[in-house]
Design a protein around this motif. Structure first.
Motif: not given
Length: 327
Positions: A63-66, A97-99, A124-126
């Motif tokens: 995920f991508a967030t601020a 990456k959420s664990l 690129t991170f999968g």
């Protein structure tokens, strides 16, 4: 699904976009990447001040967030990248990456160009499939320039009049499904402007449709096939429909997100023979419906589905009731 990126956009706030997104996340059997254009995922709607579903991601989601929202989350995750070049008003973009499973507020870049860069980063991170949450009622992330396909959320928040809801939804579907132009190869690399397309391509001496009345003669006297790199507006189409006959008139726009016209004006324009085509078509996977309005009204879900189904072949789904094959 063969797509690598899907946008989920709503015709209005509270049309069930976040529920649709959560449904897709829950059922998609792929490594998911996710972000937003703008901000979404908050528990209280900032406009209507009513509760709204939060975005729930699974273990392993990229995920991508601020920065600010990353610090607020309450699940463990591994930071993969801190993006100095991709920023929001709430700080740099964090890719992680959420664990474990958890709730997150998403915030992504506002511009299409930056969002596209971020999608590539997530891959690129999968991430095998990148989901874009289209914040507010913005349709722009559904542009085929940004994502491969889209899901459209509509419902009672748009209007509690079913006739009007069906009319406005189908109008948007028609715009999404406009045919691609056969002039694609000739015009795809043209710089910003307004052009007439014939054997010879001519750039008109105006920067946008805001000044089309400044032309020395009626715009159709320059040519019947017109390519706009900017927006197609209601005002311009109303200007055209004053002509008796629009046979052979064709307006070409980059994609449906550039079109801002009403169903009524489009109907008159096409009845007179006019056509609108796009440089690139968007693939619409499904329409989801939310029969609940923020004011407490509940519409008949089956009636909405029945009425929409008569006018389109696109699958229509109430994610609270129906199944959707996604993998």
């Amino acid at each position: 699904m063969e797509f690598e990126s899907i946008s989920i956009v709503g015709l209005e706030k509270n049309t069930g976009k976040t529920e649709t997104l959560n449904y897709v996340i829950k059922h998609l059997d792929k490594k998911i990447g996710i972000t937003s254009i703008g901000i979404d995922g908050e528990s209280i709607d900032q406009v209507t001040v009513t509760p709204k579903p939060e975005i729930t991601i699974k273990e392993g989601t990229i995920f991508a967030t601020a920065e600010r929202f990353y610090k607020q989350k309450r699940f463990t995750s591994e930071i993969l990248s801190i993006e100095d070049e991709l920023r929001t008003s709430l700080g740099r973009i964090i890719i992680a990456k959420s664990l474990e499973k958890g709730k997150i507020i998403l915030a992504g870049p506002q511009s299409a160009e930056k969002l596209k860069q971020l999608i590539e980063k997530l891959k690129t991170f999968g991430a095998e499939m990148v989901l874009i949450d289209g914040a507010l009622s913005r349709l722009s992330p559904a542009s085929p320039v940004i994502t491969d396909a889209m899901i459209l959320a509509t419902g009672a928040a748009l209007t509690i009049n079913i006739n009007e809801l069906v009319k406005r939804t189908i109008h948007t579907v028609k715009m999404i499904q406009l045919d691609e132009t056969e002039e694609k190869e000739k015009i795809k690399n043209l710089s910003d402007g307004i052009y007439t397309i014939a054997e010879k391509i001519e750039k008109l001496p105006i920067k946008s449709l805001l000044s089309f009345k400044n032309l020395e003669k009626h715009i159709l006297e320059y040519g019947k096939k017109i390519y706009l790199t900017g927006a197609l507006t209601e005002k311009f189409l109303k200007y055209l429909i004053k002509q008796k006959d629009l046979k052979n008139v064709e307006i070409i726009v980059k994609d449906f997100t550039k079109i801002f016209i009403t169903p009524e004006t489009y109907k008159i324009y096409t009845k007179k023979g006019g056509k609108i085509k796009v440089l690139k078509k968007t693939y619409l996977i499904a329409i989801t419906i939310n029969p609940y309005s923020p004011q407490g009204y509940i519409l008949d879900s089956n009636e909405i589905k029945k009425r929409l189904s008569k006018l389109t072949d696109i699958p229509i789904i109430n994610v609270r009731e129906d199944g959707l094959w996604l993998n």
